[in-house]
Scaffold this motif. Structure first.
Motif, PDB file in Angstrom:
ATOM      1  N   MET A 171       1.262  -1.411  -0.390  1.00 46.57           N
ATOM      2  CA  MET A 171       0.253  -0.562  -0.096  1.00 46.57           C
ATOM      3  C   MET A 171       0.674   0.869   0.065  1.00 46.57           C
ATOM      4  SD  MET A 171      -3.033  -1.743   0.350  1.00 46.57           S
ATOM      5  CE  MET A 171      -3.908  -0.256   0.417  1.00 46.57           C
ATOM      6  N   ARG A 172       0.022   2.086  -0.361  1.00 50.88           N
ATOM      7  CA  ARG A 172       0.973   3.935  -0.349  1.00 50.88           C
ATOM      8  C   ARG A 172       0.514   4.665  -0.371  1.00 50.88           C
ATOM      9  NH1 ARG A 172      -0.421   6.137  -5.275  1.00 50.88           N
ATOM     10  NH2 ARG A 172      -0.446   5.021  -7.112  1.00 50.88           N
ATOM     11  N   GLU A 173      -0.092   6.001  -0.110  1.00 49.18           N
ATOM     12  CA  GLU A 173      -0.585   7.126  -0.056  1.00 49.18           C
ATOM     13  C   GLU A 173      -0.153   7.296  -1.038  1.00 49.18           C
ATOM     14  OE1 GLU A 173       0.207  10.749   2.624  1.00 49.18           O
ATOM     15  OE2 GLU A 173       1.769   9.622   3.361  1.00 49.18           O
ATOM     16  N   ASP A 174      -2.195   7.332  -1.338  1.00 50.46           N
ATOM     17  CA  ASP A 174      -3.293   8.117  -2.423  1.00 50.46           C
ATOM     18  C   ASP A 174      -3.232   9.283  -2.228  1.00 50.46           C
ATOM     19  OD1 ASP A 174      -4.584   7.784  -4.805  1.00 50.46           O
ATOM     20  OD2 ASP A 174      -6.406   7.081  -3.743  1.00 50.46           O
ATOM     21  N   ILE A 175      -2.127   9.992  -2.755  1.00 49.43           N
ATOM     22  CA  ILE A 175      -2.480  11.641  -2.802  1.00 49.43           C
ATOM     23  C   ILE A 175      -1.560  11.897  -4.684  1.00 49.43           C
ATOM     24  CG2 ILE A 175      -1.421  11.428  -0.481  1.00 49.43           C
ATOM     25  CD1 ILE A 175       2.058  12.649  -1.410  1.00 49.43           C
ATOM     26  N   ILE A 176      -1.747  13.160  -4.734  1.00 53.37           N
ATOM     27  CA  ILE A 176      -1.541  13.828  -6.480  1.00 53.37           C
ATOM     28  C   ILE A 176      -0.610  14.950  -5.979  1.00 53.37           C
ATOM     29  CG2 ILE A 176      -2.396  15.140  -7.633  1.00 53.37           C
ATOM     30  CD1 ILE A 176      -5.003  14.293  -7.033  1.00 53.37           C
ATOM     31  N   ASN A 177       0.270  14.238  -6.889  1.00 54.16           N
ATOM     32  CA  ASN A 177       1.391  15.055  -6.945  1.00 54.16           C
ATOM     33  C   ASN A 177       1.193  16.368  -7.485  1.00 54.16           C
ATOM     34  OD1 ASN A 177       4.843  16.330  -6.608  1.00 54.16           O
ATOM     35  ND2 ASN A 177       4.961  13.953  -7.773  1.00 54.16           N
ATOM     36  N   ALA A 178       1.679  17.482  -6.964  1.00 54.75           N
ATOM     37  CA  ALA A 178       1.700  18.639  -7.540  1.00 54.75           C
ATOM     38  C   ALA A 178       2.405  19.693  -7.902  1.00 54.75           C
ATOM     39  CB  ALA A 178       0.799  20.097  -6.462  1.00 54.75           C
ATOM     40  N   ASP A 179       3.405  18.832  -8.206  1.00 55.90           N
ATOM     41  CA  ASP A 179       4.706  19.411  -9.138  1.00 55.90           C
ATOM     42  C   ASP A 179       3.669  19.036 -10.699  1.00 55.90           C
ATOM     43  OD1 ASP A 179       6.974  19.340 -10.038  1.00 55.90           O
ATOM     44  OD2 ASP A 179       8.106  17.848  -9.699  1.00 55.90           O
ATOM     45  N   PRO A 180       4.275  19.874 -11.576  1.00 55.35           N
ATOM     46  CA  PRO A 180       4.030  20.425 -12.235  1.00 55.35           C
ATOM     47  C   PRO A 180       4.419  18.595 -13.859  1.00 55.35           C
ATOM     48  CG  PRO A 180       4.657  22.765 -12.486  1.00 55.35           C
ATOM     49  CD  PRO A 180       4.493  21.069 -11.268  1.00 55.35           C
ATOM     50  N   LEU A 181       5.917  19.195 -12.765  1.00 56.51           N
ATOM     51  CA  LEU A 181       6.863  17.897 -13.721  1.00 56.51           C
ATOM     52  C   LEU A 181       6.454  16.057 -13.514  1.00 56.51           C
ATOM     53  CD1 LEU A 181       9.842  20.021 -13.505  1.00 56.51           C
ATOM     54  CD2 LEU A 181       8.951  20.131 -15.087  1.00 56.51           C
ATOM     55  N   THR A 182       5.963  15.632 -11.770  1.00 55.84           N
ATOM     56  CA  THR A 182       6.184  14.426 -11.799  1.00 55.84           C
ATOM     57  C   THR A 182       4.587  13.900 -11.654  1.00 55.84           C
ATOM     58  OG1 THR A 182       6.554  15.608 -10.321  1.00 55.84           O
ATOM     59  CG2 THR A 182       8.664  14.231 -11.456  1.00 55.84           C
ATOM     60  N   GLY A 183       3.768  14.852 -11.711  1.00 61.26           N
ATOM     61  CA  GLY A 183       2.770  14.453 -10.764  1.00 61.26           C
ATOM     62  C   GLY A 183       1.534  15.463 -11.603  1.00 61.26           C
ATOM     63  N   GLY A 184       0.309  15.784 -10.834  1.00 58.43           N
ATOM     64  CA  GLY A 184      -0.428  16.148 -11.214  1.00 58.43           C
ATOM     65  C   GLY A 184      -0.688  17.778 -11.036  1.00 58.43           C
ATOM     66  N   GLY A 185      -2.271  17.660 -11.458  1.00 58.65           N
ATOM     67  CA  GLY A 185      -2.257  20.099 -10.622  1.00 58.65           C
ATOM     68  C   GLY A 185      -2.394  20.532 -12.636  1.00 58.65           C
ATOM     69  N   VAL A 186      -1.783  19.821 -13.588  1.00 59.99           N
ATOM     70  CA  VAL A 186      -2.148  20.086 -14.907  1.00 59.99           C
ATOM     71  C   VAL A 186      -2.953  20.202 -15.467  1.00 59.99           C
ATOM     72  CG1 VAL A 186       0.538  20.732 -14.697  1.00 59.99           C
ATOM     73  CG2 VAL A 186       0.004  18.228 -15.737  1.00 59.99           C
ATOM     74  N   ARG A 187      -4.888  19.650 -15.376  1.00 56.89           N
ATOM     75  CA  ARG A 187      -5.354  19.239 -16.080  1.00 56.89           C
ATOM     76  C   ARG A 187      -5.914  20.328 -16.968  1.00 56.89           C
ATOM     77  NH1 ARG A 187     -10.998  17.626 -13.955  1.00 56.89           N
ATOM     78  NH2 ARG A 187     -11.155  19.843 -13.203  1.00 56.89           N
ATOM     79  N   ASP A 188      -5.648  21.425 -16.507  1.00 58.77           N
ATOM     80  CA  ASP A 188      -6.273  22.404 -17.440  1.00 58.77           C
ATOM     81  C   ASP A 188      -5.243  22.714 -19.563  1.00 58.77           C
ATOM     82  OD1 ASP A 188      -8.878  23.100 -16.183  1.00 58.77           O
ATOM     83  OD2 ASP A 188      -7.756  24.243 -15.012  1.00 58.77           O
ATOM     84  N   LYS A 189      -4.031  22.666 -18.313  1.00 62.49           N
ATOM     85  CA  LYS A 189      -2.976  21.938 -19.842  1.00 62.49           C
ATOM     86  C   LYS A 189      -2.978  20.987 -20.284  1.00 62.49           C
ATOM     87  CE  LYS A 189       0.632  25.133 -17.145  1.00 62.49           C
ATOM     88  NZ  LYS A 189       1.690  25.215 -16.390  1.00 62.49           N
ATOM     89  N   ILE A 190      -3.068  20.538 -19.917  1.00 59.54           N
ATOM     90  CA  ILE A 190      -3.205  19.208 -21.507  1.00 59.54           C
ATOM     91  C   ILE A 190      -4.501  18.881 -21.663  1.00 59.54           C
ATOM     92  CG2 ILE A 190      -3.978  16.371 -21.000  1.00 59.54           C
ATOM     93  CD1 ILE A 190      -2.788  16.199 -17.853  1.00 59.54           C
TER      94      ILE A 190
END
Length: 100
Positions: free
Chosen positions: A62-81
């Motif tokens: 198991m691992r923590e289910d978190i969204i990585n807000a770093d635009p280079l490696t994770g989430g937080g870029v839905r609008d750009k995509i």
């Protein structure tokens, strides 16, 4: 339950397997042996034995289910995509209907 030559030829026909009479005669004792083993398994007392899904115990990592807000490696870029999408709807890619 026992298997005879007619049953073997019927099973072969249903499975669309071509077998000769000699092969059918050879399969009769083999299939009867297999059914005998199945009958032996039915005689085993399994009361108190818990069902298993595997021979060895497995546990999921198991691992923590978190969204990585770093635009280079994770989430937080839905609008750009979605800006690159030909058609977007409610924050998702919109695709044409394929099945009617």
């Amino acid at each position: 339950m026992s298997v005879d030559k007619e049953t073997v030829t019927k099973i072969a026909s249903l499975a669309r397997i071509a077998i000769s009479d000699d092969e059918a005669n050879a399969l009769v004792p083999e299939l009867n042996n297999i059914l005998g083993w199945v009958d032996q398994l039915g005689e085993v007392d399994v009361s108190g034995v818990e069902p298993m899904t595997a021979v060895i115990p497995n546990e999921l990592r198991m691992r923590e289910d978190i969204i990585n807000a770093d635009p280079l490696t994770g989430g937080g870029v839905r609008d750009k995509i979605l800006a690159n999408a030909p058609d977007a709807e409610d924050g998702f890619f919109a695709v044409p209907k394929v099945i009617e």
